[in-house]
Design a protein around this motif. Structure first.
Motif, PDB file in Angstrom:
ATOM      1  N   LYS A 165       0.959  -1.203   0.087  1.00 26.17           N
ATOM      2  CA  LYS A 165      -0.240  -0.028   0.272  1.00 26.17           C
ATOM      3  C   LYS A 165       0.862   1.294   0.049  1.00 26.17           C
ATOM      4  N   ARG A 166       2.110   1.350   0.908  1.00 24.90           N
ATOM      5  CA  ARG A 166       2.854   2.406   0.750  1.00 24.90           C
ATOM      6  C   ARG A 166       3.418   2.759  -0.436  1.00 24.90           C
TER       7      ARG A 166
ATOM      8  N   SER B 192       1.156   3.812  -3.331  1.00 23.10           N
ATOM      9  CA  SER B 192       0.871   5.222  -3.113  1.00 23.10           C
ATOM     10  C   SER B 192       1.692   6.261  -3.731  1.00 23.10           C
TER      11      SER B 192
END
Length: 199
Positions: A183-184, A187
């Protein structure tokens, strides 16, 4: 009234730092630490013209070959003061410190390097490899250096290889962390973003 001609510009000279200047006995070079004739010829060239990049590279090659600690540190410190963004030479410097002194000394060079060039994904990749090898795969140390790397250069377009390596390493180490890491990773707008998203 005649206007006097401006004084001639004096070419900028480089001040070569010499750790022996403080006069302490410990810092005085022994016979095996004195520069060779070949080293002195390249020192003369770079002192006369600090912008002579070719002479700097020859000097660094010579000190690497000769393997004398004081001459190696003096040459690399002086060069990197002028050309701090040559990340490959930071890696060479760290390699020499590992060979001539210790892993701890090499670590200090890498630390200094990433402070100067925090966005260099290539430099962080070298640092990560060094830590993994030095710490013999110890998870906490490797995770810490990965976190430092993505924290420093996460927005750098070509930092995707650091993120990808971090994810692959966590897959082998602690799978519970992988989803959050992805997810990081996703992003950030990075090179090959769509490819990583599809994965």
């Amino acid at each position: 009234m005649e206007v006097p001609a401006p004084p001639k510009a004096i070419p900028e000279t480089i001040v070569i730092e010499d750790n022996a200047a403080d006069g302490s006995d410990d810092d005085q070079p022994g016979p095996d630490e004195l520069p060779t004739t070949e080293e002195m010829s390249f020192w003369k060239a770079v002192e006369e013209n600090p912008n002579d990049f070719a002479s700097w590279t020859y000097l660094l090659q010579v000190v690497e070959k000769n393997g004398k600690l004081k001459q190696t540190k003096k040459a690399f410190d002086s060069f990197l003061k002028l050309y701090p963004y040559c990340y490959g030479y930071w890696k060479k410097y760290a390699d020499q410190m590992k060979k001539l002194v210790s892993n701890e000394e090499a670590y200090q060079v890498f630390n200094q390097a990433v402070e100067v060039i925090p966005l260099s994904a290539d430099l962080w990749a070298y640092f990560i490899h060094f830590i993994a090898e030095w710490k013999n795969g110890e998870e906490t140390s490797i995770r810490e250096i990965y976190e430092r790397a993505v924290g420093a250069c996460s927005g750098e377009f070509k930092a995707d290889k650091i993120w990808e390596a971090f994810v692959e390493w966590e897959k082998q180490t602690d799978k519970t962390r992988v989803l959050d890491l992805y997810k990081r990773f996703l992003s950030c707008i990075l090179n090959n973003h769509q490819h990583h998203f599809d994965k």
